[in-house]
Design a protein around this motif. Structure first.
Motif, PDB file in Angstrom:
ATOM      1  N   ALA A 122       1.167  -1.465  -0.104  1.00  0.00           N
ATOM      2  CA  ALA A 122      -0.115   0.113   0.227  1.00  0.00           C
ATOM      3  C   ALA A 122       1.048   1.322   0.223  1.00  0.00           C
ATOM      4  CB  ALA A 122      -0.518   0.249   1.057  1.00  0.00           C
ATOM      5  N   ARG A 123       2.166   1.274   0.292  1.00  0.00           N
ATOM      6  CA  ARG A 123       3.119   2.184   0.547  1.00  0.00           C
ATOM      7  C   ARG A 123       3.224   2.701  -1.128  1.00  0.00           C
ATOM      8  NH1 ARG A 123       7.390   4.019   3.829  1.00  0.00           N
ATOM      9  NH2 ARG A 123       7.040   6.013   3.090  1.00  0.00           N
ATOM     10  N   LEU A 124       3.473   1.510  -1.958  1.00  0.00           N
ATOM     11  CA  LEU A 124       3.581   1.569  -3.469  1.00  0.00           C
ATOM     12  C   LEU A 124       3.135   2.267  -4.804  1.00  0.00           C
ATOM     13  CD1 LEU A 124       6.039  -0.965  -3.470  1.00  0.00           C
ATOM     14  CD2 LEU A 124       6.910   1.462  -2.963  1.00  0.00           C
ATOM     15  N   LYS A 125       1.703   1.582  -3.909  1.00  0.00           N
ATOM     16  CA  LYS A 125       0.512   1.308  -5.235  1.00  0.00           C
ATOM     17  C   LYS A 125      -1.198   1.411  -4.233  1.00  0.00           C
ATOM     18  CE  LYS A 125       2.251  -1.580  -7.270  1.00  0.00           C
ATOM     19  NZ  LYS A 125       3.080  -2.431  -8.001  1.00  0.00           N
ATOM     20  N   PRO A 126      -1.315   2.473  -4.767  1.00  0.00           N
ATOM     21  CA  PRO A 126      -3.242   1.435  -4.426  1.00  0.00           C
ATOM     22  C   PRO A 126      -3.888   0.269  -4.292  1.00  0.00           C
ATOM     23  CG  PRO A 126      -3.295   3.199  -5.919  1.00  0.00           C
ATOM     24  CD  PRO A 126      -2.541   2.697  -6.363  1.00  0.00           C
ATOM     25  N   VAL A 127      -3.671  -0.291  -2.707  1.00  0.00           N
ATOM     26  CA  VAL A 127      -4.631  -1.356  -2.767  1.00  0.00           C
ATOM     27  C   VAL A 127      -6.139  -1.430  -2.153  1.00  0.00           C
ATOM     28  CG1 VAL A 127      -4.686  -3.645  -1.311  1.00  0.00           C
ATOM     29  CG2 VAL A 127      -2.801  -2.466  -2.516  1.00  0.00           C
ATOM     30  N   ILE A 128      -7.116  -1.383  -2.908  1.00  0.00           N
ATOM     31  CA  ILE A 128      -8.502  -1.543  -2.877  1.00  0.00           C
ATOM     32  C   ILE A 128      -8.453  -2.975  -2.278  1.00  0.00           C
ATOM     33  CG2 ILE A 128     -10.378  -0.268  -3.491  1.00  0.00           C
ATOM     34  CD1 ILE A 128      -8.387   0.984  -5.492  1.00  0.00           C
ATOM     35  N   VAL A 129     -10.326  -3.550  -1.398  1.00  0.00           N
ATOM     36  CA  VAL A 129     -10.780  -4.595  -0.950  1.00  0.00           C
ATOM     37  C   VAL A 129     -11.619  -4.088  -1.344  1.00  0.00           C
ATOM     38  CG1 VAL A 129     -10.302  -3.912   0.980  1.00  0.00           C
ATOM     39  CG2 VAL A 129     -10.734  -6.553   0.034  1.00  0.00           C
ATOM     40  N   VAL A 130     -12.375  -5.405  -1.799  1.00  0.00           N
ATOM     41  CA  VAL A 130     -14.106  -5.074  -1.516  1.00  0.00           C
ATOM     42  C   VAL A 130     -13.687  -7.005  -0.014  1.00  0.00           C
ATOM     43  CG1 VAL A 130     -15.904  -6.028  -2.366  1.00  0.00           C
ATOM     44  CG2 VAL A 130     -14.907  -4.634  -3.685  1.00  0.00           C
ATOM     45  N   LYS A 131     -14.312  -6.485   0.596  1.00  0.00           N
ATOM     46  CA  LYS A 131     -14.662  -7.843   1.674  1.00  0.00           C
ATOM     47  C   LYS A 131     -16.000  -7.998   1.825  1.00  0.00           C
ATOM     48  CE  LYS A 131     -14.068  -9.920   5.631  1.00  0.00           C
ATOM     49  NZ  LYS A 131     -15.046 -10.840   6.127  1.00  0.00           N
ATOM     50  N   ALA A 132     -15.854  -9.682   1.531  1.00  0.00           N
ATOM     51  CA  ALA A 132     -17.308  -9.980   1.731  1.00  0.00           C
ATOM     52  C   ALA A 132     -17.486 -10.200   2.779  1.00  0.00           C
ATOM     53  CB  ALA A 132     -17.354 -11.373   1.132  1.00  0.00           C
ATOM     54  N   GLY A 133     -19.325 -10.533   2.673  1.00  0.00           N
ATOM     55  CA  GLY A 133     -19.329 -10.892   5.125  1.00  0.00           C
ATOM     56  C   GLY A 133     -19.456  -9.747   5.702  1.00  0.00           C
ATOM     57  N   ARG A 134     -19.821  -8.625   5.568  1.00  0.00           N
ATOM     58  CA  ARG A 134     -19.860  -7.767   6.204  1.00  0.00           C
ATOM     59  C   ARG A 134     -21.199  -7.467   7.357  1.00  0.00           C
ATOM     60  NH1 ARG A 134     -18.560  -1.659   6.466  1.00  0.00           N
ATOM     61  NH2 ARG A 134     -17.650  -2.283   4.423  1.00  0.00           N
ATOM     62  N   TYR A 135     -21.686  -8.788   7.323  1.00  0.00           N
ATOM     63  CA  TYR A 135     -23.176  -8.206   8.544  1.00  0.00           C
ATOM     64  C   TYR A 135     -23.371  -9.739   8.332  1.00  0.00           C
ATOM     65  CZ  TYR A 135     -24.050  -3.659   6.890  1.00  0.00           C
ATOM     66  OH  TYR A 135     -23.877  -2.377   6.254  1.00  0.00           O
ATOM     67  N   GLY A 136     -22.721 -10.487   8.025  1.00  0.00           N
ATOM     68  CA  GLY A 136     -23.055 -12.065   8.747  1.00  0.00           C
ATOM     69  C   GLY A 136     -21.581 -12.251   9.598  1.00  0.00           C
ATOM     70  N   ILE A 152      -5.215   0.256   3.437  1.00  0.00           N
ATOM     71  CA  ILE A 152      -5.698  -0.250   2.302  1.00  0.00           C
ATOM     72  C   ILE A 152      -7.103   0.249   2.373  1.00  0.00           C
ATOM     73  CG2 ILE A 152      -6.755  -2.695   1.968  1.00  0.00           C
ATOM     74  CD1 ILE A 152      -4.467  -4.383   2.277  1.00  0.00           C
ATOM     75  N   LEU A 153      -7.530   0.379   0.949  1.00  0.00           N
ATOM     76  CA  LEU A 153      -9.138   1.259   1.259  1.00  0.00           C
ATOM     77  C   LEU A 153      -9.815   0.023   0.652  1.00  0.00           C
ATOM     78  CD1 LEU A 153     -10.493   4.074   0.465  1.00  0.00           C
ATOM     79  CD2 LEU A 153     -10.445   3.438  -1.941  1.00  0.00           C
ATOM     80  N   ARG A 154     -11.209   0.408   1.884  1.00  0.00           N
ATOM     81  CA  ARG A 154     -11.834  -0.688   1.250  1.00  0.00           C
ATOM     82  C   ARG A 154     -13.058  -0.306   0.849  1.00  0.00           C
ATOM     83  NH1 ARG A 154     -15.307  -4.152   6.641  1.00  0.00           N
ATOM     84  NH2 ARG A 154     -16.343  -5.540   5.037  1.00  0.00           N
ATOM     85  N   VAL A 155     -13.767  -1.032   0.102  1.00  0.00           N
ATOM     86  CA  VAL A 155     -15.065  -0.490  -0.129  1.00  0.00           C
ATOM     87  C   VAL A 155     -16.369  -1.658  -0.785  1.00  0.00           C
ATOM     88  CG1 VAL A 155     -14.303   1.190  -2.309  1.00  0.00           C
ATOM     89  CG2 VAL A 155     -14.273  -0.922  -3.096  1.00  0.00           C
ATOM     90  N   ASN A 156     -17.304  -0.679  -0.881  1.00  0.00           N
ATOM     91  CA  ASN A 156     -19.040  -1.769  -1.095  1.00  0.00           C
ATOM     92  C   ASN A 156     -18.572  -3.069  -1.622  1.00  0.00           C
ATOM     93  OD1 ASN A 156     -19.100  -1.511   1.722  1.00  0.00           O
ATOM     94  ND2 ASN A 156     -20.228   0.447   1.414  1.00  0.00           N
TER      95      ASN A 156
END
Lengths: 83, 897
Positions: free
Chosen positions: B234-248, B277-281
């Motif tokens: 993440a220091r070198l380039k954008p790392v963007i994540v979609v993480k499943a299971g937000r409410y489970g 890391i940037l988290r998106v939905n």
């Protein structure tokens, strides 16, 4: 260890490691490398021989302190004389 | 941690498909078709013992018959055959395999688990890397390789997408290809038996062709490895994540408030935040984020000014901004004066700056110039609704001209644009994007883009934080804590009594209310009588989890008689069914009455993935209902602790409101740091609640505390997901002239000093150190060399004084160990004018000792033959020298430890 003994050992070793070193006119407070050619390897050889000659264990953290005659005097001031 | 043999995995010169099939629509048939259709330029081999050829392509009967060792194997045969195939491939010289086949223990099958273990055992002697099993394969558009059974060929590009779920990968390829989005790598990791997210992040971070790393994560393995790799990437380039299971799965049964409130998704959120890391939905936001973050706007905060020619879209943008917790910038008086002179009297006289529907291009220019100069504005969203009066294209062009005229030395201020509509607006948006200004078709998307920038910038700051393992100016009584812990464990108890828990906290400098144990109701009365003022009586029992719910807490008892009466009732009530030989005890403490105090909670629980997690929030008996909390991974420093506090709603109350004075946030932050340190030091603590932690302008005070222990299964530091900065490696060094230097592990904030250090080296020094000339140190390399993972690397720097400030560096020595900790490569650099003082031999000796302590068997390095002094130093230190047969002019030096 007396200052005269320390000086004798240090100057003797410098003569062996850096034969061109102006040992007789050495300025005590100036690092060796500023007075004659004295690189890292010379330094390491100097410290290793110093350990042998004085019988003192020298931690690597003390290396920089030994880069001038004054530094050596301060380091060995409280060391016992090797018999 | 390993990216060993990833070259064969992601840049293979030959590929073998095992399980090539004639059966239409079978995995083997589709994978074969894809490999040929993508146009892979290297050798392609097929293995099928029943066919001499398939679709005109020759087949080999087995792995041993292959004419050369394949770099990469793709396996689509039944699971029982896979371990043996891996062994054969390893023996034949293959170094990487993608196992598409499923049936390796997913769903808990014992046989599958056995096969998986056998597969890994077969791979191990050859260091053969495995992607999968149970995956869709991988696609590498840049080398025209499609080793998957996905239905379309992706476009080449500079985004890497890594997912566990193969089906999701397939969806993304479909979705992105129709939007002309291309990829450098598309990898389905499946069950992650070997290659996991941590490995992929390490590899993709260093891959120059990959501009951003996109992850779709369901769960991770090896949290510490993941965190190290993510922080480096993440220091070198954008790392963007979609993480499943937000409410489970968040409502797990837990005995502590903290355990109940630290759901697994919230822990992931804390981990991503700490890793930069940037988290998106969702997927759409993922790709939006890529295009937004790809345009480097100088956004330094969350105060947005909105400039619009339509009031309605300004309001919509404001709504989204507030919903997403951004802030509307407040234009200064000077800015308002400037705006009044360039705008018609009907303008909105505030932010959003409605410049009215008839806004000319010049009006956009005048307003933009005024707003971007305002020190209270971090970014401007400039918007345009199509009208028949003024041309949107001309307005867009004028905005671009205005930005160009501002020049590089103007005050940094971010700019985003939103040109609404299709037709000409599309052209305007394109114009903006070509000039590096993000442009959106709706206000909500534009504001989302802005908030992504804000969050991304914030996450970049967060990931630079590397708290020390021993915070400064803090000396806990570790012996006292050890004594209490050992006593409790010797009694085979897991819960500490309240008095014990408070004693532990007090030993770590957490202020607690004085609490005394009473053996009998009479003793409780006596203790209460000695205290001035009303008392609190609590039952002292490890069996009752939430004492106040069960009637085990009596507050504000005014007299000693009332204390005795209540204690007698408690003894009768709680003693039933318990051991009569061990009569119930009590704790007595003064009733603390602070009318404006807030009840907070500070706690810790252990997450199965990420280990200890700290919690801060709104405390009291209703804490779970209010559910206002923020989580963070230890270790914490004061910055990170403040970050936790500001992440809650109660923070706004703590700052003071409606005549209620604000509290000392430093005091709360210090409490969090102390609890973090306790958790970092004591491996046995697995659950901790301080609830309530009372807080008012007089400071903080822990009124109640609970703690659960479990025998430790390793050193305390081992269970942390983030390796702390090893303070114990700091050592002072004195020069004969009295100058003091500090030798210490490198820190991320050393990067600017490292750049200066490099800039001061002579071209010859640079050539000797990096083995080739380099004029500039690339930012990526500087980041890589300063943000290290102390678990697998060590770099010691020499700095001035106490080294706490970002002072100049005088020398650096480093080793980087292989994943198996068998050997490590070393490198050393001394600053100009620093040779001959013994610093070089000192650094070398220190790093050799360190490598030896770490159990590394050998250290090695490459030295140019004309670097005589380094070769001589190595010789003096006992290194062996061999000339590199493949690289004339270079020697390999190595030292067995």
């Amino acid at each position: 260890m007396r200052e005269a003994d320390i000086d004798r050992i240090v100057l003797d070793l410098l003569r062996q490691i850096a034969p061109e070193a102006p040992v007789d006119s050495l300025q005590p407070h100036v690092p060796f490398r500023n007075q004659f050619e004295f690189d890292s390897v010379d330094f390491l050889n100097f410290v290793l021989k110093l350990e042998k000659a004085t019988g003192a264990g020298i931690s690597e953290l003390d290396y920089p302190g030994l880069s001038s005659l004054d530094g050596c005097r301060a380091f060995f001031k409280d060391s016992p004389v090797r018999t | 941690m390993s990216v060993r043999n990833f070259k064969q995995l992601f840049n293979p010169s030959s590929v073998v498909l095992i399980g090539a099939s004639t059966k239409p629509n079978s995995v083997g048939a589709v994978a074969m078709r894809n490999i040929y259709a993508a146009g892979f330029q290297g050798d392609i081999y097929l293995v099928n013992k029943r066919h001499a050829s398939i679709d005109g392509h020759a087949c080999f009967a087995d792995v041993a018959s292959l004419p050369t060792a394949p770099d990469l194997a793709v396996i689509a045969t039944p699971p029982d055959s896979v371990p043996e195939l891996i062994a054969q491939l390893g023996a034949r010289g293959a170094r990487a395999a993608v196992v598409i086949t499923a049936g390796f223990g997913e769903g808990g099958s014992a046989r599958g688990k056995e096969l998986c273990d056998a597969m890994l055992a077969a791979a191990r002697p050859h260091l053969l890397r495995i992607v999968g099993p149970n995956c869709f394969g991988l696609m590498l558009p840049s080398v025209d390789l499609n080793a998957s059974f996905i239905h379309i060929q992706p476009l080449p590009g500079r985004l890497a997408f890594v997912a566990q779920s193969g089906a999701l990968l397939s969806t993304v390829v479909d979705w992105a290809t129709h939007r002309r989005i291309g990829f450098s790598h598309l990898v389905s990791l499946g069950d992650m038996a070997d290659v996991d997210f941590g490995d992929m992040l390490d590899y993709l971070a260093a891959d120059g062709h990959t501009r951003a790393i996109l992850l779709y994560i369901e769960s991770i393995t090896h949290a510490r490895k993941f965190m190290s790799a993510a922080r480096a990437a993440a220091r070198l380039k954008p790392v963007i994540v979609v993480k499943a299971g937000r409410y489970g799965e968040s409502a797990k049964a837990a005995a502590s408030h903290t355990g109940a409130m630290a759901g697994s998704d919230a822990v992931y959120e804390a981990a991503f935040s700490r890793a930069g890391i940037l988290r998106v939905n969702d997927l759409e936001a993922l790709f939006d984020a890529v295009s937004t973050l790809g345009m480097l706007q100088p956004v330094t905060g969350d105060r947005l000014a909105i400039v619009t020619n339509g009031g309605g879209i300004g309001v919509m943008a404001t709504d989204t901004l507030i919903y997403k917790q951004g802030r509307l910038a407040r234009p200064s008086e000077a800015t308002m004066d400037r705006l009044n002179t360039v705008l018609p009297p009907t303008w909105s006289h505030g932010n959003p700056v409605d410049i009215i529907g008839d806004a000319s291009p010049q009006r956009y220019a005048d307003v933009l110039t005024a707003i971007m100069d305002d020190p209270g504005v971090d970014a401007v969203l400039v918007m345009n609704c199509p009208t028949a009066i003024a041309s949107g294209m001309e307005a867009a062009q004028k905005v671009l001209d205005t930005i160009k005229q501002r020049g590089a030395y103007a005050r940094p201020c971010g700019l985003l644009s939103c040109w609404i509509g299709d037709g000409p607006a599309e052209g305007a948006r394109q114009m903006f994007r070509e000039q590096g200004i993000p442009s959106y078709e709706s206000p909500s998307k534009a504001v989302r883009g802005f908030m992504q920038m804000v969050r991304y910038r914030h996450s970049q700051t967060m990931l630079m934080e590397v708290p020390a393992d021993i915070p400064e100016a803090f000396s806990p009584d570790r012996m006292e804590v050890r004594r209490i812990i050992d006593t409790v464990l010797a009694q085979q108890r897991s819960w500490l009594l309240e008095t014990e828990a408070k004693a532990v906290l007090a030993a770590y400098g957490v202020k607690t209310v004085p609490t005394t144990t009473a053996e009998t109701p009479e003793a409780a009365a006596r203790i209460a009588a000695e205290m001035a003022g009303p008392a609190v009586l609590k039952v002292l029992s490890t069996a009752i989890l939430h004492k106040s719910d069960a009637g085990g807490v009596a507050l504000n008892l005014q007299t000693a008689e009332a204390v005795m009466e209540r204690a007698a009732w408690m003894r009768e009530h709680f003693q039933q069914g318990s051991d009569a030989s061990d009569p119930l005890k009590f704790s007595v403490q003064p009733m603390i009455q602070r009318p404006h105090a807030h009840e907070l909670i500070v706690g810790m629980s252990v997450d199965p993935q990420f280990g200890p997690v700290l919690l801060f929030g709104h405390g009291g008996t209703a804490t779970e209902i209010i559910l206002d909390r923020s989580l963070a991974l230890p270790p914490l420093n004061m910055n990170l602790a403040r970050e936790m506090i500001t992440g809650t709603r109660i923070f706004r109350l703590l700052a003071g409101y409606r005549g209620v004075p604000g509290v000392d946030l430093q005091d709360i932050a210090a409490t969090l740091v102390k609890v973090s340190q306790l958790v970092c030091d004591v491996a046995e603590i697995v659950e901790l609640d301080i609830n309530p932690l009372l807080c008012d302008p007089q400071g903080v005070l822990a009124l109640d505390a609970r703690m659960r222990l479990q025998p430790a299964d390793g050193p305390a530091g081992r269970r942390l997901a983030i390796c702390p900065y090893p303070t114990d490696m700091e050592q002072n060094v004195s020069l004969p002239d009295g100058q003091r230097l500090l030798m210490r592990p490198i820190r991320p904030e050393d990067e600017p000093a490292f750049q200066r250090f490099f800039a001061n080296l002579s071209p010859e020094d640079i050539r000797l150190r990096f083995l080739h000339p380099m004029k500039l140190l690339p930012k990526t390399l500087a980041a890589r060399l300063t943000q290290i993972d102390y678990d697998r690397e060590m770099a010691l720097v020499l700095t001035d004084g106490d080294g706490r400030q970002c002072t100049d560096l005088h020398g650096v020595v480093r080793i980087s160990a292989d994943p198996d900790n068998e050997e490590a490569e070393f490198a050393i650099m001394l600053g100009r004018g620093r040779t001959g003082l013994g610093l070089g031999p000192m650094l070398m000796r220190r790093i050799i000792d360190y490598a030896r302590e770490r159990g590394i068997g050998r250290i090695f390095g490459e030295v140019l033959d004309d670097n005589r002094s380094m070769l001589a130093l190595c010789k003096a230190l006992g290194f062996e020298r061999r000339r590199d047969p493949d690289d004339p002019g270079v020697s390999n030096v190595s030292l067995q430890l």
